[in-house]
Scaffold this motif. Structure first.
Motif, PDB file in Angstrom:
ATOM      1  N   LEU A  98      19.762  60.270  36.844  1.00  0.00           N
ATOM      2  CA  LEU A  98      18.606  61.125  37.098  1.00  0.00           C
ATOM      3  C   LEU A  98      18.028  61.691  35.802  1.00  0.00           C
ATOM      4  N   GLY A  99      18.767  61.529  34.700  1.00  0.00           N
ATOM      5  CA  GLY A  99      18.264  61.966  33.400  1.00  0.00           C
ATOM      6  C   GLY A  99      18.706  63.348  32.969  1.00  0.00           C
ATOM      7  N   TYR A 100      19.817  63.827  33.512  1.00  0.00           N
ATOM      8  CA  TYR A 100      20.272  65.176  33.192  1.00  0.00           C
ATOM      9  C   TYR A 100      21.564  65.174  32.386  1.00  0.00           C
ATOM     10  N   GLU A 101      21.707  66.214  31.594  1.00  0.00           N
ATOM     11  CA  GLU A 101      22.935  66.435  30.827  1.00  0.00           C
ATOM     12  C   GLU A 101      24.055  66.816  31.789  1.00  0.00           C
ATOM     13  N   VAL A 102      25.252  66.362  31.463  1.00  0.00           N
ATOM     14  CA  VAL A 102      26.414  66.656  32.308  1.00  0.00           C
ATOM     15  C   VAL A 102      27.482  67.333  31.470  1.00  0.00           C
ATOM     16  N   THR A 103      28.050  68.376  32.024  1.00  0.00           N
ATOM     17  CA  THR A 103      29.211  69.017  31.429  1.00  0.00           C
ATOM     18  C   THR A 103      30.331  68.922  32.463  1.00  0.00           C
ATOM     19  N   ALA A 104      31.441  68.332  32.077  1.00  0.00           N
ATOM     20  CA  ALA A 104      32.557  68.160  33.006  1.00  0.00           C
ATOM     21  C   ALA A 104      33.813  68.758  32.399  1.00  0.00           C
ATOM     22  N   GLY A 105      34.649  69.275  33.275  1.00  0.00           N
ATOM     23  CA  GLY A 105      35.907  69.845  32.827  1.00  0.00           C
ATOM     24  C   GLY A 105      36.995  69.593  33.845  1.00  0.00           C
ATOM     25  N   THR A 106      38.223  69.860  33.456  1.00  0.00           N
ATOM     26  CA  THR A 106      39.387  69.694  34.327  1.00  0.00           C
ATOM     27  C   THR A 106      40.250  70.934  34.220  1.00  0.00           C
ATOM     28  N   ARG A 107      40.747  71.395  35.334  1.00  0.00           N
ATOM     29  CA  ARG A 107      41.679  72.524  35.364  1.00  0.00           C
ATOM     30  C   ARG A 107      42.883  72.140  36.222  1.00  0.00           C
ATOM     31  N   ALA A 108      44.060  72.502  35.770  1.00  0.00           N
ATOM     32  CA  ALA A 108      45.295  72.220  36.518  1.00  0.00           C
ATOM     33  C   ALA A 108      45.559  73.401  37.452  1.00  0.00           C
ATOM     34  N   LEU A 109      45.087  73.305  38.670  1.00  0.00           N
ATOM     35  CA  LEU A 109      45.187  74.437  39.591  1.00  0.00           C
ATOM     36  C   LEU A 109      46.583  74.663  40.135  1.00  0.00           C
ATOM     37  N   LYS A 110      47.342  73.605  40.313  1.00  0.00           N
ATOM     38  CA  LYS A 110      48.679  73.781  40.882  1.00  0.00           C
ATOM     39  C   LYS A 110      49.522  74.715  40.025  1.00  0.00           C
ATOM     40  N   GLU A 111      49.415  74.569  38.706  1.00  0.00           N
ATOM     41  CA  GLU A 111      50.149  75.457  37.798  1.00  0.00           C
ATOM     42  C   GLU A 111      49.634  76.882  37.900  1.00  0.00           C
ATOM     43  N   SER A 112      48.338  77.031  37.990  1.00  0.00           N
ATOM     44  CA  SER A 112      47.723  78.346  38.072  1.00  0.00           C
ATOM     45  C   SER A 112      48.144  79.079  39.335  1.00  0.00           C
ATOM     46  N   VAL A 113      48.229  78.363  40.447  1.00  0.00           N
ATOM     47  CA  VAL A 113      48.612  78.974  41.723  1.00  0.00           C
ATOM     48  C   VAL A 113      50.026  79.517  41.647  1.00  0.00           C
ATOM     49  N   SER A 114      50.954  78.716  41.141  1.00  0.00           N
ATOM     50  CA  SER A 114      52.345  79.170  41.089  1.00  0.00           C
ATOM     51  C   SER A 114      52.542  80.261  40.047  1.00  0.00           C
ATOM     52  N   LYS A 115      51.836  80.166  38.925  1.00  0.00           N
ATOM     53  CA  LYS A 115      51.989  81.146  37.853  1.00  0.00           C
ATOM     54  C   LYS A 115      51.381  82.508  38.236  1.00  0.00           C
ATOM     55  N   ARG A 116      50.189  82.482  38.832  1.00  0.00           N
ATOM     56  CA  ARG A 116      49.465  83.720  39.130  1.00  0.00           C
ATOM     57  C   ARG A 116      49.754  84.249  40.527  1.00  0.00           C
ATOM     58  N   LYS A 117      50.435  83.465  41.345  1.00  0.00           N
ATOM     59  CA  LYS A 117      50.762  83.857  42.717  1.00  0.00           C
ATOM     60  C   LYS A 117      49.526  84.222  43.522  1.00  0.00           C
ATOM     61  N   VAL A 118      48.509  83.341  43.444  1.00  0.00           N
ATOM     62  CA  VAL A 118      47.311  83.475  44.268  1.00  0.00           C
ATOM     63  C   VAL A 118      47.200  82.215  45.113  1.00  0.00           C
ATOM     64  N   ASN A 119      46.392  82.312  46.181  1.00  0.00           N
ATOM     65  CA  ASN A 119      46.242  81.109  47.010  1.00  0.00           C
ATOM     66  C   ASN A 119      45.353  80.097  46.312  1.00  0.00           C
ATOM     67  N   LEU A 120      45.423  78.877  46.783  1.00  0.00           N
ATOM     68  CA  LEU A 120      44.715  77.763  46.152  1.00  0.00           C
ATOM     69  C   LEU A 120      43.207  77.986  46.138  1.00  0.00           C
ATOM     70  N   GLU A 121      42.658  78.489  47.223  1.00  0.00           N
ATOM     71  CA  GLU A 121      41.211  78.722  47.302  1.00  0.00           C
ATOM     72  C   GLU A 121      40.753  79.728  46.248  1.00  0.00           C
ATOM     73  N   GLN A 122      41.505  80.804  46.072  1.00  0.00           N
ATOM     74  CA  GLN A 122      41.147  81.809  45.070  1.00  0.00           C
ATOM     75  C   GLN A 122      41.302  81.252  43.659  1.00  0.00           C
ATOM     76  N   ALA A 123      42.342  80.486  43.435  1.00  0.00           N
ATOM     77  CA  ALA A 123      42.540  79.884  42.115  1.00  0.00           C
ATOM     78  C   ALA A 123      41.398  78.918  41.796  1.00  0.00           C
ATOM     79  N   ALA A 124      40.972  78.139  42.780  1.00  0.00           N
ATOM     80  CA  ALA A 124      39.864  77.197  42.573  1.00  0.00           C
ATOM     81  C   ALA A 124      38.570  77.955  42.276  1.00  0.00           C
TER      82      ALA A 124
END
Length: 133
Positions: A98-124
């Motif tokens: 379509l002719g647009y710039e793209v910025t993409a990233g990756t986050r490891a949510l499984k680690e964040s959920v266990s480390k921060r003790k929040v649910n997956l939806e909130q971590a996402a």
């Protein structure tokens, strides 16, 4: 008409009329007094139906000269599904086609959920907000 056929049609030429969805988006855009020109906007596109429809409608508004903004397409891969990498590639290709710039990233949510003790939806949600900021 499937999604790829619609994308092909939009890329080839602009139909004389806005789609119903783009028309509704345009009315809401104006009601909310969002910037109509001389602005960079970030569109968070997951590759799902809702965000893809938003991207295509914004593109339609730009091609019809209703909007004079510069979109940047943002895609965050949460890495939760086996198909996540394919989703990211699909969003990148669509945005570039379509002719647009793209910025993409990756986050490891499984680690964040266990480390921060929040649910997956909130971590996402937190990861998306952090990425978009």
């Amino acid at each position: 008409m499937n999604l790829m056929a619609k994308i092909d049609r939009v890329n080839r030429n602009v139909s004389p009329r806005l789609s119903k969805f783009a028309t509704a988006l345009w009315k809401e855009w104006q009601r909310l007094r969002l910037p109509e020109s001389d602005a960079n906007i970030i569109l968070a596109v997951s590759g799902g139906a809702d965000s893809t429809a938003l991207l295509l409608a914004v593109d339609e508004l730009i091609k019809h000269r209703k909007l004079r903004v510069t979109p940047v397409i943002a895609h965050l891969n949460h890495g939760l599904r086996d198909e996540s990498k394919e989703d990211a590639q699909w969003v990148k290709k669509l945005a570039k086609d379509l002719g647009y710039e793209v910025t993409a990233g990756t986050r490891a949510l499984k680690e964040s959920v266990s480390k921060r003790k929040v649910n997956l939806e909130q971590a996402a949600r937190d990861a998306r907000y952090d990425f978009l900021a």
